[in-house]
Design a protein around this motif. Structure first.
Motif, PDB file in Angstrom:
ATOM      1  N   GLU A  31     -11.185   3.128   5.318  1.00 36.89           N
ATOM      2  CA  GLU A  31     -11.416   1.876   6.038  1.00 36.89           C
ATOM      3  C   GLU A  31     -12.907   1.575   6.144  1.00 36.89           C
ATOM      4  OE1 GLU A  31      -9.126   2.343   9.634  1.00 36.89           O
ATOM      5  OE2 GLU A  31      -7.272   2.463   8.467  1.00 36.89           O
ATOM      6  N   ARG A  73       0.823  -1.212   0.000  1.00 32.62           N
ATOM      7  CA  ARG A  73       0.000   0.000   0.000  1.00 32.62           C
ATOM      8  C   ARG A  73       0.856   1.260   0.000  1.00 32.62           C
ATOM      9  NH1 ARG A  73      -5.109  -1.723   3.918  1.00 32.62           N
ATOM     10  NH2 ARG A  73      -5.967  -3.220   2.419  1.00 32.62           N
ATOM     11  N   ARG A 129     -17.962  -2.321   1.442  1.00 34.37           N
ATOM     12  CA  ARG A 129     -17.970  -3.162   0.237  1.00 34.37           C
ATOM     13  C   ARG A 129     -18.723  -4.461   0.457  1.00 34.37           C
ATOM     14  NH1 ARG A 129     -12.457  -2.236  -0.197  1.00 34.37           N
ATOM     15  NH2 ARG A 129     -12.182  -0.364  -1.411  1.00 34.37           N
ATOM     16  N   LEU A 149      -9.453  -7.027   7.353  1.00 37.18           N
ATOM     17  CA  LEU A 149     -10.646  -7.128   8.199  1.00 37.18           C
ATOM     18  C   LEU A 149     -10.523  -8.317   9.150  1.00 37.18           C
ATOM     19  CD1 LEU A 149     -13.489  -6.355   5.622  1.00 37.18           C
ATOM     20  CD2 LEU A 149     -12.819  -4.938   7.577  1.00 37.18           C
ATOM     21  N   THR A 181     -10.487  -0.761  -4.978  1.00 40.56           N
ATOM     22  CA  THR A 181      -9.535  -1.327  -4.043  1.00 40.56           C
ATOM     23  C   THR A 181      -8.258  -1.733  -4.767  1.00 40.56           C
ATOM     24  OG1 THR A 181      -9.163  -3.046  -2.386  1.00 40.56           O
ATOM     25  CG2 THR A 181     -10.549  -3.653  -4.266  1.00 40.56           C
ATOM     26  N   ASP A 222      -6.400  -8.505   0.064  1.00 38.66           N
ATOM     27  CA  ASP A 222      -5.736  -7.788   1.161  1.00 38.66           C
ATOM     28  C   ASP A 222      -6.764  -7.135   2.082  1.00 38.66           C
ATOM     29  OD1 ASP A 222      -3.250  -8.484   0.162  1.00 38.66           O
ATOM     30  OD2 ASP A 222      -2.717  -6.464  -0.494  1.00 38.66           O
ATOM     31  N   ASP A 223      -7.792  -6.528   1.491  1.00 40.38           N
ATOM     32  CA  ASP A 223      -8.825  -5.879   2.308  1.00 40.38           C
ATOM     33  C   ASP A 223      -9.499  -6.891   3.227  1.00 40.38           C
ATOM     34  OD1 ASP A 223      -8.242  -3.508   1.029  1.00 40.38           O
ATOM     35  OD2 ASP A 223     -10.056  -3.515  -0.216  1.00 40.38           O
ATOM     36  N   GLU A 251      -8.809  -6.833  -3.186  1.00 35.93           N
ATOM     37  CA  GLU A 251      -9.917  -7.300  -2.350  1.00 35.93           C
ATOM     38  C   GLU A 251      -9.430  -8.334  -1.344  1.00 35.93           C
ATOM     39  OE1 GLU A 251     -13.742  -8.104  -3.893  1.00 35.93           O
ATOM     40  OE2 GLU A 251     -13.545  -6.597  -5.471  1.00 35.93           O
ATOM     41  N   ARG A 283     -15.985   2.431  -4.657  1.00 41.52           N
ATOM     42  CA  ARG A 283     -15.518   1.316  -3.828  1.00 41.52           C
ATOM     43  C   ARG A 283     -14.385   0.548  -4.496  1.00 41.52           C
ATOM     44  NH1 ARG A 283     -20.981  -1.173  -1.007  1.00 41.52           N
ATOM     45  NH2 ARG A 283     -21.599   0.731   0.040  1.00 41.52           N
ATOM     46  N   ILE A 299     -13.954   0.001   2.935  1.00 42.73           N
ATOM     47  CA  ILE A 299     -13.581  -1.415   2.854  1.00 42.73           C
ATOM     48  C   ILE A 299     -14.679  -2.258   3.499  1.00 42.73           C
ATOM     49  CG2 ILE A 299     -11.953  -3.149   3.731  1.00 42.73           C
ATOM     50  CD1 ILE A 299      -9.745  -0.986   3.353  1.00 42.73           C
ATOM     51  N   TYR A 300     -15.124  -1.839   4.649  1.00 46.97           N
ATOM     52  CA  TYR A 300     -16.201  -2.570   5.327  1.00 46.97           C
ATOM     53  C   TYR A 300     -17.500  -2.474   4.533  1.00 46.97           C
ATOM     54  CZ  TYR A 300     -19.576  -3.947   8.834  1.00 46.97           C
ATOM     55  OH  TYR A 300     -20.609  -4.569   9.487  1.00 46.97           O
TER      56      TYR A 300
END
Length: 189
Positions: free
Chosen positions: A157, A70, A163, A102, A92, A97-98, A95, A90, A160-161
């Motif tokens: 962040e 990143r 999504r 989480l 990224t 890594d996201d 996905e 949205r 990310i959630y």
């Protein structure tokens, strides 16, 4: 000779990390066992312990790699212009890594060592983003820069959630609003 050995060790570590990523995504950090990781990597558990002292060491390396990636993606780019688009649509970098981040956040609620790893990773990202933003907006005070980075991190962040759920507002409308928010943050005295 040592270069070949180092290359082989790096390759093995990469194989273990790849296997661990797959296991963590499938079972979660807490539930994924070293034997699952070994089976996925086609190694014995003992071989994994040659490269990583425990599962937390694998998690630490995984976090380091994600954050390094990143940070590298931030370098040399004018991120502030793209942030509204990234948030609204949205977008990224990864996905996978996201999802792993989480999962790591969930593990951090149970494991103080993982919480410390995430705190260190967050500090690296934060300082890098603040340095980058200061170059783009030298007119802003250091305190304002830090506030802007914090607010942007919360938005990123949160996206990310978010999504994980269907988007309820047209991205075009959101992009305009995110642009207004960033303009307000970055153009204030």
């Amino acid at each position: 000779m040592s270069t070949k050995l180092e290359e082989r060790q790096k390759q093995r570590q990469d194989e273990i990390i790849t296997a661990a990523r797959h296991c963590f995504r499938a079972s979660g950090f807490h539930a994924a066992s070293m034997s699952q990781i070994a089976a996925e990597a086609k190694l014995s558990v003992g071989q994994i312990y040659r490269y990583f002292s425990n599962k937390d060491a694998i998690i630490e390396e995984m976090i380091r790699r994600i954050i390094d990636y990143r940070i590298a993606e931030m370098e040399g780019k004018t991120q502030t212009d793209r942030i509204p688009q990234v948030l609204a649509w949205r977008e990224t970098l990864s996905e996978d890594d996201d999802a792993l981040m989480l999962e790591m956040s969930a593990e951090a609620t149970r494991n103080p060592q993982v919480a410390a790893m995430l705190a260190e990773a967050d500090a690296r990202m934060f300082e890098n983003a603040a340095t980058h933003l200061k170059k783009q907006c030298p007119h802003l005070s250091d305190e304002r820069i830090r506030c802007c980075v914090e607010i942007t991190a919360v938005m990123m962040e949160g996206s990310i959630y978010r999504r994980l759920t269907p988007q309820k507002v047209a991205p075009e409308q959101l992009e305009k609003m995110y642009r207004e928010i960033l303009n307000m943050l970055l153009n204030a005295n």
